[in-house]
Structures are given as C-alpha cells and as structure tokens.
Scaffold this active site. Structure first.
Site, PDB file in Angstrom:
ATOM      1  N   GLN A  93      90.021 -98.459 -55.273  1.00 18.22           N
ATOM      2  CA  GLN A  93      89.445 -97.859 -54.382  1.00 18.22           C
ATOM      3  C   GLN A  93      90.123 -98.267 -52.928  1.00 18.22           C
ATOM      4  O   GLN A  93      90.019 -97.372 -52.030  1.00 18.22           O
ATOM      5  CB  GLN A  93      87.786 -98.643 -54.064  1.00 18.22           C
ATOM      6  N   ARG A 133      77.698-100.629 -53.206  1.00 19.23           N
ATOM      7  CA  ARG A 133      77.178 -99.548 -52.365  1.00 19.23           C
ATOM      8  C   ARG A 133      76.417-100.573 -51.055  1.00 19.23           C
ATOM      9  O   ARG A 133      75.250-100.138 -50.807  1.00 19.23           O
ATOM     10  CB  ARG A 133      76.244 -98.893 -53.015  1.00 19.23           C
ATOM     11  N   CYS A 134      77.037-101.418 -50.421  1.00 16.59           N
ATOM     12  CA  CYS A 134      76.051-101.987 -49.442  1.00 16.59           C
ATOM     13  C   CYS A 134      77.042-102.512 -48.162  1.00 16.59           C
ATOM     14  O   CYS A 134      76.266-103.340 -47.503  1.00 16.59           O
ATOM     15  CB  CYS A 134      75.848-103.236 -50.257  1.00 16.59           C
ATOM     16  N   GLU A 179      76.171 -95.698 -48.084  1.00 16.19           N
ATOM     17  CA  GLU A 179      75.560 -96.730 -48.513  1.00 16.19           C
ATOM     18  C   GLU A 179      74.119 -96.951 -48.224  1.00 16.19           C
ATOM     19  O   GLU A 179      73.312 -97.809 -48.518  1.00 16.19           O
ATOM     20  CB  GLU A 179      76.522 -98.039 -48.019  1.00 16.19           C
TER      21      GLU A 179
END
Lengths: 806, 166, 284
Positions: free
Chosen positions: A237, A384-385, A760
């Site tokens: 990523q 995802r936070c 997110e």
C-alpha cells in the site's frame, strides 16, 4: 458570469470532472481477467519460497534439521535465522519503533510464526520441502490474556528486551510492557469526575480481528547481481516507504532499488507494513541469483500478518444530571501480540486514539494507553480505520449510549445536546486536535427524519411491552452512531513514518496534443484512483478526464508518496493533485495571454480553456495551449507543460456521519435480522458519488462482519481458533444487509478542493451502529453493556445472563 | 512422481499439457496456460475467487484436480469478452453499476453470474444473492454486484435497465 | 494449499475401484472431492493413491425400482435438486440439498461423499437416517446393504471395510408424509450449528409414524428415537412437542466450537427440533 448555457453544460459533461459518476477506467481489465496482480508475474528462472511455521505459541527452538528438506526434488535452499544473521536481517525494524524476528531466532512467540524459508523450483516442491524440515521445540508457558501480561509471574516473552526498561516510546513498567502514552489534562479531568452529578464507567473491548483482503500478501524479488539492482513487486500500500526501508536495512542504495506495486487485490491496512515474506524473498533472490516469489496462504495471512484492534478500553464519562457531558476519561490496555508492529505515524504509539472525544464538546478529557506483549501475531494495523480511530469511535459511541441509559435519555437526544456546534469550528478538542469543519446537527436531524426515528422508537416501546407480556420473543434495537473521524495523515509537524514526513505528491505532464499523464504517490487497492484522480485534474485544468492517464505504484516514476491507508489519499494526494494542476493552469494562463495578446489578468478560466473578459469569442482551449507550450511559449519561458507538487497538509481532515441500524433479535436462538441500515456520510466535496457509495457499501459490510462475529480468537494455549474462512466470518451476499446511503456536504476549509476522504468512515461509524443496536435491544431488560462480537451464541448468552432463557 | 497428460477446451481453444496428478485445475490454468484471470483467495474452498465454468457448471477450480476434469470444456473470465473484442453484457453491467473495486473477486464472480443467468434468466434480488453466495467480496458489499447482474440479465433479455427504487 | 503426492487412478467399474482400494495402501476414493481435497490441501489427509470414481457410469442416476427410490452415489447435490422424482417422492432431500454449502459446491459435491465420509457436520446422514434409507456397499468381490441408521460409529468412523465404497442409496417409499429439515447456521456454506430432520405421517389428527434425527449435535448424526416416540400417538400438541424436544436434548452432545457452547447448541437444537416437527405436521 454563471450561466449554464447548453454549450457550457455540454462542455462540462465532456470533461467528466469532479462530482460526476464517471465510470471506472480500471474495470476494462478486471472484468476481462486481465489484471496484473503479483501472483500473475512470471519471470524466467523464477523460484518459489514458502515458510515452515511454528505450531506452538511460545517455545524454544532446540534444533532445525534441513537435511531431508534439501533432498526433496526441486528444493534449492532453506533459510533460517542463521543465514539471515549473515546479512544482518534476522531481525527487522517495525514501523512502531520495535524490532521483529524475520525468522525465529532461538524461540517462537506466536503460533504460525515464521521459522524457516524453503526455496524451490515451483510452489509444489516448496510445499513438500516445508513438510520435510524438522524442528525440535521445547514448549514454554503461554500468555494470551493481556490483563495478565503484567502480572508478577507472567511468562517473559521478549528475551531480546531483557533488562531494557526503556522502549521506543519511553519507560517500560514490566518486561511485557511496551509503552504508556498519555494525553489530555489529568488533573482537570479527575476534578470534573469528583464534582460530577452522574458518571458512567465501563470496560468496552474492541476484539482482535483482521483486514483479510481477498488477495493475500505476496512479493516477487529479483536481484540483478551484475547491475547490483534489486526489483521487488509486491502487495504494498506504500511502495516508496518499502523501498526506503529496504534500502535502510540492506546495503543496496535506494536508487538501485525498484519497488513496484502492480494491481493489488484489496489492502484495508493489511498491506502497509513489511512482512518476513518480503524480506525472505529478497534475501533468497540475492542468495540464489534468481527471482523468488512468495505467496502466502489464507491461513498464513490471518494468523501471522498484522491483526487489527485488540483494544480494551475503560471508558468513563462525567455529566450533569441534565445530560451535558463534562469530562471523558479513558484507559486502554492494548494487546500488540509478540512484536509491536503497529503501523502508526511514529510519534503516535496509539495512533490517533485521542479522537475519542468524538463529536462531543468535552470541556476536559484524559486518556492513557498501555501497550503490552502477548503470544499472538504481531501488529496492529488500521483495518479500514485511520489509526485507532475505529477503536476510539466505538469507545465513545458505546459510552454515550451507556450514559444515555443511565440518564434515561434518548441516545439521539443526548448526542444532539452535546454535539460540537457548527459555529465552534475550527474546534480545539480537549485531547489536542483541531477539527476542521462540521455541521453535526444538520446531519443528525436529516438522518433521524429519513428513517423516521420517532416512529422507530414508538415501535420499539410497543415491542418492549409485548415482550414483557410474553407476546413475542423478538426484541428490537435502534443503534445510533454519530462518528467524527480523523484522516489524512498528515502534517509534517506531527506525522512521520520512520522519519519521513507524511506529505504526498503528484506530477502531471501534458503532452503536445493535449492529453496528459499524471503520477501520484498513493496506491489504489480498489479505490479507483485511475478514475477519480483524473476527475480532479479535469475540473482543475480543463482537460477531459478520459484524456488523462493516471499511474501509481512504480517507485521509479511516481514522485515520493506515503501511500494509501487511513483514508489519506484524497486529503493529501488529492490536494497535491489539485495544486499540481493549478501550477499547470497558471502557466497555461500565461501562454494563453501570450497567444491572445492580452494581459494575464484579462483572462478568466472557463471550463476547458481561457477566455478574454468582455470578449467571449477570444478563447484558447487547453488543447491549443498544450500544443503552443511545445513551440510557442512567451520569450523567457521554458517550453513544456508539466508540474509537480509535494503537499504537506496543514491539518488532518474530519469526516463525520450519522448511522442508524434497526435490528430484531430472537432471544431464544440469538439470531438477529438487520431490518434497516441507513448511513449518512459527510466527506466534504464529493469527487465521484458512485465511488463514494461503493466505498460506503464495502466499509459497512466489513463493519457488519466485525460487529456480528468476525474475530481472531485464541485459546489458552495460544492456538488460533479462527484462522481460516471456515470460522473467520466473511459474510456472503445472503447475510449482508441492504445499505441505504445519504450525504451532506461540509467542505474542509483548509483543503484545496474541500474534500476530506471517505473510505474508512463506514467502518468507523458502522461497528458502533451495529453494537449499539444489540445493546439497545437488550437494554430495557437490565443490561448495560454486552461485548461484541454479537454472534448468535453470544446474543443467547446475553439473554441467559439476563434470565430470559434457561 | 510421474506426470499425467491432460486435455481441455479452454475458452474455445483446444489445449493440452503435462502436470502432476496433484496439480489443481486453478494452477494448471494459471501456470501452464498462463490464464491468470482466475484467482486464488483461500485454501479451504470458501471464497470462490477461483470459480470457472466447467462443462456448464460453476466450479471452484482450486478444488478440482486438473487430471480429474481432463477432457472438460472450461470458460474463464478471459473467455467472456465478445469475439469482436467488445464487453459482454455481464462485463458491461459490472462496469455500469460499479460492481467491482479491487477486481480480485471479479473474474470468479462474473463467471459464476454467467452460469446463474443460464440457470435463471430473470432472477430476483434474493435469487441473485443466493446464487452468488459461493463468491466472497471484501470491497463492494455485494449491493452493486446485484445491480450489475440485474443489468446484464435485462440486457440479455433485450430490455433496458431500470434501477429499482431504493 | 498444496496436497502431497499420490498416484491417480480412474477405474471404469465399481469392482475395479474396490480392488484398487483394497490393494493400494492408504488409497482413498475420490467422489466430488469437496471434502477430501480441502483436507489434502491442508495436509490433514495424505492418501498415497486416489481412486477417482468419476468415470464409473454405474454410480450415476436416480431411478425408481419398485417402490424404492435408488440414487447413485455419484449423484451431485445439483442433480438431486433438479430431479422431479426426488421433488415428488422425497421432498426432504430437496429441502436439505439447497441448504448444503453453496452453488459451486453443489454442482460437484456428491450424495455418496456426503453420506460416506462420517463427518458429523454433513447434512445427508441425518436425513437418510430419518428416511430409514439403506446404503448399498460394494467391495472387490461382494455387495452388502447397511441401513443408514447402522452405518455411523463415530466421528469419521463408519462400518465401511477396506476396499468398500457406497454405490447407491435406497430410499423406501414414504407414502403421504410430512417432512422438514431445519438448519441453523452462521452463514451460507457453514456446517449446522444445529439441525433437525423430521419425517412423520398423521392419521385422524394423530401422529402415527415419526422419525427425528439430528445433525452436528454429536459425534455422528443422531437418531432421536425417544423424541419420536414422545410424539407418536399424540396430536402433536404443545405438550407432546415439548416432551419430544426434551428427549432430543437428552441425547445431544455438541462440540464446543466457534458456532457456540454446548449449552447454546443444545438449547437451539431443541428449538429446531420443535420447528421441524411443526413444519412437518403442517405438510402431513
């Protein structure tokens, strides 16, 4: 002039710029099976590597015997920590200031930890080779309960830290302690609690789970001995960061390392950090002189790559009896597993947990986080936070519901009473953040109206009466979640990854015939950047998005970026893209002025070119300007039409939203039905509504899974009980609810296009909505807090505890 | 272990090759035939990313031996594009309705949807969800995948796509 | 992800298959492969030879033989679902098959594999027991029949001898009957948290015949004989159902796994028995 004449509408539509539901560029290749993922890469002579892993959670390694393995046809080499020590790579630094074993060095600290790396001619031979490696273990006592990690007689896990009472983030209280992090005003907060009319205190746990993208982590490393150059394709990523880290830990200079993220099948935070597989494939390539591919299995992914969450939060709120919050006090016990491999900006060992004051105007607050080691997989990452924002949001949103229950107030009413008001923005939170913009009351009221909140509460009241009268065994919950999250890491003054500031970048080059190429420092893993980044450029500088090619992921050509995670792409790279486009637009304006023989100030930008004020027929399109840039520039000006922007954001951005979940639960079976889920998101300026909606659907589905059963669970012996898709809950299309989406728009005042990011938000806001729904359903029967995940069997246990079932 | 000889028709083309008895069909497709569109997402036969159409059935190619299905007729995502290079109804549907994000589940999902629409050319939303329950997706939450399949179903029936009211 | 090595055989007849199974050490039959291959990929099973039954035509087909329905062992769940004979005569099989796994697995997974494995999580064993079906077993030289109710000894333990395979399942005529298979699971594709099969016939408002069986609530599928007896002769009123549920719960010993505690699974197991009884009565 603001007329939207048909010609204007047509020209704007042709641009397919910001705000439209542009169909995706990426889809052509993916729908035809022509993606280029890491495991699709085949190089001549390529070898395969696979790991031997420990069945034990905690054990000494007495011996490793590779003789039989080396006799397996196709096996060429077996690496252990001994070989890695030779190149100083037996251990690697983590992003959190700790160190992590690449291959087990003397002992293993979690089940499925990497022990040896077998290199063979193909993946089948590598698997056979792994079977044949013989490892002799001596089992040691196992520690899996973080609450016992700092007991006097707790098993000591980290031999390498013996005697070291200071870690990367300050003093350590115990041999299994990692760090203590505190923020806020302890004195004022404690005083507020002493004086308070009403207080609540609850242990709220956010269980361990895992991002589990559909494609696992993998890499292909190819070291060219003659050129002294290393090329690594991988599921990264943040490819530039990987390149810099690879250079720092090896002897290869950074300009001779080529890191490429090709198509990546989902990230969700799983693919931010470096894993032993990447390092071993690199070393194996150097050792064998051939390309080496490493592809992990799903079980390996779930049990050894970085987990998420595992935060045990004691939440205390002090309030007046009228329901005005006065103070927030939170203590967190953070279970980091065997190594602190948390992927946070380096000054933030607990991420941005201090967003825990949420959407509410707390006059004072204090929070403390203690990180500890256990015999579990290392981490954690932000699934995802953003960084620990899901944990913080869950903490405060559950806390507010618990407070509402104690005050006998409606949860939405309590929130409306305590929201930060629109006039208060930019808002300084009691824990140190400056929230950029928000209009919480409008969003909440819109949501409440759309779902007929009052009607739902009336229905719930009747259901509660029916339940008590024995007329039904189904209880009903309305889960409210109003989250404010913090994304877009981040300003160089407080955000860095291993010392590299968290800016991002964009380089745009316009070709003579008017189309353009843009390279960005982020890396899409499904967010559609090839489509949306072009939309920003199209609107900013008037070239149709269809004529703009976007490239990401090749560290040789893309300008340095910190990658995609924590919803940072739009806030940071999106800004860089706009700024680079504006630089080009500025130069284009000068060229246009020269061509039209007017002063720059006499021109106005009009959708796809420059027009002379007052002389509308005098117009130069961007296409004409591009051509001119290559042969007809004003004297003294360099030819060409390109720009690069590195954007250091002045602040984070603060998306927010109002989510509502309507749920029915049968107390006898624990089976729940999600009747309705409504999600209103405010992510500021909306670049592509179609993509935003897709992101919300996906994030809500992940939130649903997490809240209702997805966990990484260990037994007392450190055995992972949920290490495959048999037990690790990934819902199918049948279990997944229908999602209703809505929005408001409150732009970010400091962002060039006012956008905040949204990827997110649904996971941040979703989990509390589901969990609050379950708790809201049971609340009238006397429960204060039921821990998630809310599997059927756990709902039944809750019912049993309340005396509802035998 | 001695190799076995297998033959297939894949996306309309006759192919053959040598592999081990234990070679999984998914590996034969990806490594021997270089058809990397079919993906691997798990090793416990849950995720469906490896779905192909084998002799008119949706099959998880990671749970079939290449030798076991030798002689078979296989359709993969690469074979779903129209002969003239244009996108098939399903491929177009997925694009129009934003039925994919990272693209990893997509080939398996589309190949499964293809067979689903052969089984039932006019499926309800519930039937679609049940029909794709062997294919996991982490990105989309399935909602737009359902719309993509509805789009394709309508197109194949010669109707114009009308989105259902929310 | 990668199985160990093995010899592969694809016999054309049952006798050939049985001979190979008897002769080759650690040989296993390969039906649909959707139970065996996943175990081999995790190297939890490592047969040195696989005997693929896919080439044996005699193992396929569903037909009526006299009053019995005979299902070839290699019949897939998908073929079961498509069969008008099944839908008409033994609709509980249709109801059960649709609850097994997912569409892809149903295209390949066989009824033989589902009954012969001895996996307590498989659904068909309990249903076959409820139907009082008979399995036809064939060895290298001889055939025999074994009632489904006598076939299962323990977890992954059946009466199959070395070299024997299940070739067909015979289902006796059920006549006009009520039926139901109720299955609680966490998601599509999961094994049952608890499941119950009920077959019953009613006459004059009373239950005259009943069998109740349970899936995944013990080391094998369970025949809840006492539970069935508690219903027979009654009108199936609340008290009779409660008595049947209590009797069924007495014999449950579900595993403690991520589906739930034994207490939970026993509790819902009873609820699903009640649901199955009521549904079966409504159809009787």
């Amino acid at each position: 002039m603001n007329d939207m004449s048909p010609n204007k509408i047509e020209r704007e539509a042709k641009l397919e710029g910001m705000g439209c539901k542009r169909k995706r560029v990426e889809d052509a290749r993916f729908t035809q099976g022509k993606g280029n993922f890491v495991d699709d890469i085949k190089l001549p002579g390529m070898l395969h590597g696979d790991f031997v892993r420990s069945p034990y959670a905690h054990a000494r390694i007495k011996s490793i015997n590779i003789k039989k393995a080396m006799k397996v046809p196709g096996v060429l080499a077996v690496l252990t920590s001994t070989e890695l020590k030779g190149v100083n790579l037996a251990w690697m630094p983590t992003l959190a200031g700790d160190v992590q074993m690449v291959l087990a060095d003397g002992k293993v600290l979690f089940q499925n930890q990497e022990v040896a790396f077998v290199v063979a001619t193909d993946r089948y031979a590598a698997a056979d080779g792994c079977e044949a490696v013989e490892v002799d273990y001596e089992a040691l006592p196992v520690l899996v309960d973080p609450f016992k990690s700092m007991d006097k007689d707790a098993p000591e896990l980290r031999d390498d830290l013996k005697g070291k009472m200071t870690g990367a983030h300050g003093p350590r209280k115990h041999y299994n302690h990692i760090f203590e992090w505190q923020v806020g005003d302890k004195e004022m907060t404690d005083m507020a609690f002493k004086k308070a009319d009403v207080t609540i205190k609850e242990l709220i746990s956010y269980h361990r789970t895992h991002p589990s993208p559909l494609e696992t982590c993998q890499s292909v490393a190819s070291f060219d001995k003659i050129k002294g150059e290393l090329t690594v394709w991988g599921t990264f990523q943040a490819p530039h960061v990987i390149r810099t880290v690879a250079s720092l830990i090896s002897t290869i200079p950074e300009h001779k390392i080529h890191v490429i993220s090709p198509d990546v099948g989902g990230g969700f935070g799983n693919k931010v950090g470096a894993y032993p597989g990447y390092i071993c494939s690199i070393v194996a390539s150097i050792v064998t002189g051939k390309p080496v591919k490493w592809v992990e299995d799903r079980i390996e992914n779930l049990t050894s790559t970085s987990f998420a969450r595992d935060y045990h939060m004691t939440c205390e709120i002090a309030a007046t009896k009228e329901g005005k919050v006065q103070a927030l006090r939170v203590h967190v016990l953070a279970d980091h597993g065997a190594f602190d491999a948390c992927a946070d900006p380096s000054k933030w060992p607990a991420g941005f947990f201090n967003i825990v004051t949420g959407s509410y105007d707390f006059p004072t607050a204090h929070c403390a986080v203690d990180g500890v080691y256990t015999n579990k997989a290392p981490g954690g990452v932000a699934y995802r936070c953003s960084f620990r924002v899901t944990e913080a949001a869950y903490c405060i949103e559950r806390g507010m519901d618990i407070l509402a229950q104690k005050l006998k107030m409606d949860p939405a009413e309590l929130r409306l009473k305590n929201f930060i008001k629109r006039e208060q923005f930019p808002y300084q939170s009691a824990l140190g953040w400056e929230y950029d913009s928000g209009d919480y009351h409008t969003a909440m009221k819109q949501g409440m109206e759309r779902i007929d909140y009052a009607g739902l509460r009336a229905e719930q009241k009747k259901r509660q009466a029916d339940f008590k009268a024995g007329k039904t065994r189904d209880i009903m919950g309305v889960g409210v979640s109003f989250f404010t999250e913090i994304v877009g890491a981040g300003p160089s003054k407080n955000c860095d990854i291993l010392g590299i500031a968290m800016f991002d970048s964009c380089e745009i080059r316009v070709h003579p015939t008017g189309s353009a190429l843009a390279r960005v420092g982020t890396k899409s893993t499904g967010q559609g950047h090839e489509t949306t980044w072009a939309q920003i450029i199209a609107t900013e500088m008037g070239i149709p998005s269809a004529d703009i090619m976007i490239e990401e992921g090749n560290t040789d050509t893309a300008p340095y970026g910190l990658g995609t995670y924590g919803s940072r792409s739009t806030p940071v790279a999106g800004a860089a893209i706009a700024m680079a486009a504006r630089k080009i637009k500025a130069k284009a304006q000068m060229i246009a002025a020269w061509l039209l023989e007017v002063h720059e100030g006499d021109l106005v930008f009009d959708i796809d070119g420059f027009r002379v004020k007052g002389l509308p027929e005098k117009f130069k399109s961007m296409k004409e300007i591009a051509w001119a840039a290559y042969h007809q520039v004003p004297p003294g000006m360099e030819p060409g039409l390109e720009a690069v922007s590195y954007y250091d954001p002045p602040n984070m951005t603060y998306p927010f939203g109002a989510y509502f979940c309507v749920m029915d639960i049968n107390v006898d079976t624990g089976v729940y039905t999600i009747r309705r889920f409504y999600a209103l998101d405010d992510c500021g300026t909306r670049i592509n509504p179609m993509i935003i909606e897709g992101q919300v659907h996906g994030g809500l589905t992940e939130a649903f899974a997490i809240a209702m059963g997805q966990e990484i669970r260990y037994d007392a012996g450190g055995n992972c009980l949920t290490g495959s898709f048999m037990d690790f809950f990934i819902p199918t299309a049948v279990e997944t609810p229908h999602w209703e989406t809505d929005h408001t728009v409150t732009p970010s005042p400091h962002h060039p296009i006012g956008a905040k990011g949204v990827g997110e938000s649904p996971n941040v806001g979703g989990v509390p909505a589901f969990s609050n729904a379950v708790n809201d359903a049971f609340g009238f029967l006397g429960s204060t807090h039921i821990q998630m995940p809310h599997d059927y069997w756990r709902n039944w246990e809750a019912a049993k505890t309340l005396g509802l079932v035998k | 272990m001695s190799k076995v000889h297998v033959k297939y028709k894949v996306n309309g083309q006759d192919v053959e090759g040598l592999c081990e008895p234990r070679t999984l069909l998914v590996h034969f497709l990806r490594e021997n035939l270089m058809l990397t569109g079919t993906h691997i997402g798990c090793e416990t036969s849950h995720c469906g990313a490896c779905t192909v159409d084998l002799n008119g059935k949706s099959v998880k190619s990671c749970t079939v031996l290449a030798v076991q299905a030798s002689g078979g007729d296989v359709l993969t995502a690469e074979g779903m594009t129209n002969a003239d290079g244009t996108m098939s109804a399903l491929q177009e549907g997925f694009r129009q309705m934003h039925g994919l994000q990272c693209g990893y589940c997509t080939p398996g999902m589309i190949v499964r949807a293809h067979r689903l629409l052969q089984e039932n050319p006019n499926p309800s939303e519930e039937e679609i969800r049940f029909g794709i329950a062997g294919n996991l997706c982490r990105c989309t939450g399935y909602q737009n995948i359902v719309k993509s399949i509805q789009y394709a179903a309508m197109k194949l029936r010669g109707e114009e796509f009308k989105e259902a009211a929310q | 992800m990668i199985p160990g090595t093995f010899e592969y055989h694809r016999p054309k007849t049952v006798v050939e298959a049985a001979k190979l199974l008897k002769k080759l050490k650690e040989a296993r039959p390969l039906a649909g492969g959707h139970s065996l291959l996943p175990m081999m990929k995790l190297r939890l099973a490592a047969p040195t030879a696989l005997i693929d039954l896919g080439g044996i035509a005699a193992l396929r087909g569903i037909k009526k033989v006299g009053s019995k329905l005979v299902i070839g062992a290699m019949t897939t769940q998908h073929e079961l679902l498509a069969s008008a004979l099944i839908q008409k005569n033994v609709p509980i099989l249709h109801e059960t098959a649709i609850l097994i796994a997912d569409p892809q697995v149903r295209y390949v997974g066989t009824i033989g594999g589902n009954v012969a494995n001895g996996d307590p999580g498989n659904d068909m064993p309990a249903v076959m027991m409820a139907l009082d079906a008979t399995y036809i077993l064939a060895g290298p030289t001889a055939k025999r029949s074994v009632k489904a109710r006598a076939f299962y000894k323990g977890s992954y333990e059946t009466v199959l001898k070395a070299g024997e395979i299940v070739t067909a399942i015979e289902i006796p005529a059920q006549g006009k009957h009520g039926y139901s298979y109720e299955k609680l699971k966490r998601k599509i594709g999961d094994y049952a948290t608890a499941a119950a099969a009920v077959i019953l016939t009613m006459k004059g408002g009373k239950v005259v015949m009943c069998s109740i069986t349970l899936t995944n609530l013990g080391p094998t599928a369970l025949l809840a004989d006492a539970a069935a007896k508690a219903l027979i002769g009654t009108s199936g009123d609340e008290a009779a159902v409660d008595a049947a549920v209590a009797a069924a719960r007495k014999i449950m010993s579900p595993a403690h796994d991520t589906r739930g505690t034994p207490q939970y699974r026993t509790s819902v197991g009873g609820i699903y028995v009640a649901r199955a009884i009521k549904a079966a009565m409504a159809r009787a």
